[in-house]
Design a protein around this motif. Structure first.
Motif, mmCIF file in Angstrom:
data_model
loop_
_atom_site.group_PDB
_atom_site.id
_atom_site.type_symbol
_atom_site.label_atom_id
_atom_site.label_comp_id
_atom_site.label_asym_id
_atom_site.label_seq_id
_atom_site.Cartn_x
_atom_site.Cartn_y
_atom_site.Cartn_z
ATOM 1 N N ALA A 35 36.159 8.236 -21.518
ATOM 2 C CA ALA A 35 35.954 9.484 -22.265
ATOM 3 C C ALA A 35 35.764 10.674 -21.342
ATOM 4 O O ALA A 35 36.040 11.822 -21.731
ATOM 5 C CB ALA A 35 34.751 9.341 -23.193
ATOM 6 N N LEU A 36 35.308 10.408 -20.108
ATOM 7 C CA LEU A 36 35.105 11.517 -19.173
ATOM 8 C C LEU A 36 36.401 12.232 -18.830
ATOM 9 O O LEU A 36 36.388 13.417 -18.469
ATOM 10 C CB LEU A 36 34.440 11.012 -17.889
ATOM 11 N N PHE A 37 37.523 11.561 -18.917
ATOM 12 C CA PHE A 37 38.803 12.196 -18.606
ATOM 13 C C PHE A 37 39.174 13.251 -19.650
ATOM 14 O O PHE A 37 40.050 14.078 -19.407
ATOM 15 C CB PHE A 37 39.906 11.146 -18.508
ATOM 16 N N LEU A 47 29.895 13.316 -24.451
ATOM 17 C CA LEU A 47 28.460 13.060 -24.303
ATOM 18 C C LEU A 47 27.962 12.071 -25.358
ATOM 19 O O LEU A 47 27.139 11.183 -25.058
ATOM 20 C CB LEU A 47 27.699 14.382 -24.393
ATOM 21 N N VAL A 48 28.448 12.224 -26.580
ATOM 22 C CA VAL A 48 28.038 11.290 -27.637
ATOM 23 C C VAL A 48 28.448 9.860 -27.275
ATOM 24 O O VAL A 48 27.693 8.899 -27.508
ATOM 25 C CB VAL A 48 28.645 11.720 -28.988
ATOM 26 N N THR A 49 29.634 9.717 -26.683
ATOM 27 C CA THR A 49 30.081 8.381 -26.260
ATOM 28 C C THR A 49 29.172 7.822 -25.178
ATOM 29 O O THR A 49 28.983 6.591 -25.094
ATOM 30 C CB THR A 49 31.530 8.468 -25.741
ATOM 31 N N ALA A 50 28.597 8.681 -24.345
ATOM 32 C CA ALA A 50 27.762 8.225 -23.238
ATOM 33 C C ALA A 50 26.323 7.926 -23.632
ATOM 34 O O ALA A 50 25.598 7.292 -22.868
ATOM 35 C CB ALA A 50 27.769 9.274 -22.123
ATOM 36 N N LEU A 51 25.882 8.381 -24.812
ATOM 37 C CA LEU A 51 24.480 8.192 -25.194
ATOM 38 C C LEU A 51 24.057 6.730 -25.281
ATOM 39 O O LEU A 51 22.949 6.380 -24.833
ATOM 40 C CB LEU A 51 24.201 8.920 -26.517
ATOM 41 N N PRO A 52 24.870 5.817 -25.861
ATOM 42 C CA PRO A 52 24.418 4.410 -25.891
ATOM 43 C C PRO A 52 24.167 3.836 -24.508
ATOM 44 O O PRO A 52 23.238 3.038 -24.316
ATOM 45 C CB PRO A 52 25.578 3.695 -26.601
ATOM 46 N N LEU A 61 25.401 7.313 -14.078
ATOM 47 C CA LEU A 61 26.255 8.353 -13.489
ATOM 48 C C LEU A 61 27.164 9.005 -14.538
ATOM 49 O O LEU A 61 27.236 10.235 -14.639
ATOM 50 C CB LEU A 61 27.096 7.762 -12.347
ATOM 51 N N ALA A 62 27.878 8.217 -15.319
ATOM 52 C CA ALA A 62 28.799 8.762 -16.314
ATOM 53 C C ALA A 62 28.075 9.602 -17.370
ATOM 54 O O ALA A 62 28.551 10.694 -17.728
ATOM 55 C CB ALA A 62 29.592 7.637 -16.970
ATOM 56 N N PRO A 63 26.913 9.145 -17.914
ATOM 57 C CA PRO A 63 26.199 10.007 -18.864
ATOM 58 C C PRO A 63 25.761 11.338 -18.272
ATOM 59 O O PRO A 63 25.820 12.383 -18.929
ATOM 60 C CB PRO A 63 24.990 9.156 -19.273
ATOM 61 N N MET A 64 25.351 11.340 -16.993
ATOM 62 C CA MET A 64 24.932 12.586 -16.364
ATOM 63 C C MET A 64 26.125 13.540 -16.178
ATOM 64 O O MET A 64 25.994 14.760 -16.342
ATOM 65 C CB MET A 64 24.272 12.291 -15.019
ATOM 66 N N VAL A 65 27.305 13.007 -15.851
ATOM 67 C CA VAL A 65 28.505 13.838 -15.735
ATOM 68 C C VAL A 65 28.851 14.444 -17.090
ATOM 69 O O VAL A 65 29.239 15.619 -17.200
ATOM 70 C CB VAL A 65 29.681 13.017 -15.174
#
Length: 379
Positions: A35-37, A47-52, A61-65
């Motif tokens: 999702a970061l791409f 960001l919503v995808t990274a919350l879990p 690392l990915a949630p912070m990005v």
């Protein structure tokens, strides 16, 4: 390239935390990295995808990005701070009572709050700083454009002012003198008893009227008044120019047939000015000498061209009258011809002087855009 750099970094993090993170968490982490791409176009969904993953608390690392991109992209600060609180609450996941089965100790809870605050505040602050720098750069560029435009306007105003001053000088000085000369010539034409004197006065009056018309057009251009334009003489004006020159001049060439070719205005004007200047020089330096003006179509470098040649003989006067001379007439004619891609020759002969100009044909629209209305001075 920066997006591709996320792959090895996040992969290294996943491998390092594999003993602690379960299979489900690693799979969710892979979805988050993918999702970061798309985070620049869809920062909030990323960001919503990274919350879990942030709730799990092992792969960060990915949630912070994703949090950094939200802080960098959203315009409203309230929205940024709201998502920062959501991310802070999610990063507290490992310290919820359900993880320990009981409430964690005060030291553990304090450590969790501090670490979660740093995880949310750090990316948020860096994202806001990046956005501020981007907006500042855009503002500086806008100011630079405004300053450049202001400098251009100041330069334009200076040019307009100088042109207006030149127009006033031309009108007040030159126009007055030429008008006075024309009036005096008209009076002489009516009162002179000798036919030769009346003819000479008529020629002078006609030249004065023509000069005033051209001067009026040039003054209009300098003043930039809409509807005013400098008079651009054409080929069909050559017979009058030669006939009213007051010289023993002969025009050779089928002017109507040549004029029907519809040459570019700049070419016709340059040829006219060349003939005009050559005749002026004959009056100044070889008065009474016979003059032959020949105009005919020709060729230059494989292109059709317009050719004019002005030849004059020797003056019957041993010492021609001394008249003011600026020494720039032939230079100006050469510059005109070269600007149009033509050639210009002025050379003395054993029995007089010759001026020859060859002007190639071209696209009339392109030729007319060229600045060819500068005045020609005599040499």
């Amino acid at each position: 390239m920066r997006d591709l750099a996320l792959v090895p970094v996040t992969a290294a993090e996943a491998l390092a935390m594999r003993p602690l993170a379960g299979t489900v968490e690693v799979a969710l982490y892979g979805v988050t990295v993918g999702a970061l791409f798309l985070r620049r176009r869809f920062p909030v969904p990323a960001l919503v995808t990274a919350l879990p993953v942030a709730v799990a608390g092992h792969l960060l690392l990915a949630p912070m990005v994703a949090m950094f991109e939200v802080a960098r992209s959203l315009e409203r600060r309230r929205a940024v701070y709201g998502w920062a609180l959501v991310f802070f609450a999610a990063s507290l996941g490992p310290w919820w009572p359900s993880v320990f089965g009981v409430w964690p100790t005060e030291d553990a809870l304090l450590f969790g709050v501090i670490s979660s605050a740093l995880m949310s505040a750090g990316p948020t602050a860096m994202g806001q700083l990046s956005r501020a720098r981007r907006e500042l750069a855009a503002h500086i560029e806008e100011l630079s454009r405004a300053h450049r435009r202001e400098a251009e306007l100041i330069a334009e105003r200076a040019v307009v002012g100088e042109r207006a001053r030149l127009a006033r000088e031309m009108h007040d000085v030159v126009s007055y003198q030429v008008s006075l000369m024309t009036v005096q010539a008209g009076a002489l034409e009516r009162t002179a008893e000798e036919p030769a004197a009346r003819e000479t006065a008529s020629v002078i009056r006609g030249l004065g009227v023509t000069a005033l018309q051209e001067l009026r057009g040039l003054v209009g251009v300098l003043r930039s008044v809409p509807g005013n334009a400098a008079i651009r003489p054409r080929l069909n004006a050559l017979p009058d120019l030669v006939g009213n020159s007051g010289l023993d001049a002969t025009l050779r060439g089928d002017i109507p047939a040549i004029d029907s070719r519809k040459w570019p205005e700049a070419v016709e004007e340059t040829l006219y000015r060349t003939v005009q200047e050559a005749l002026t020089n004959v009056r100044k330096h070889a008065p009474g000498a016979p003059v032959t003006v020949t105009v005919e179509p020709g060729e230059l470098a494989g292109r059709s061209a317009l050719v004019a040649e002005i030849r004059n003989g020797l003056s019957p006067d041993a010492a021609p009258p001394s008249l003011p001379s600026g020494g720039h007439g032939l230079t100006g004619l050469r510059e005109r011809a070269e600007h149009l891609g033509g050639t210009f020759t002025a050379e003395p002969l054993a029995d007089g002087f010759r001026v020859r100009v060859v002007l190639p044909d071209g696209d009339p629209a392109a030729e007319d855009d060229r600045p060819t209305t500068r005045p020609v001075t005599t040499h």
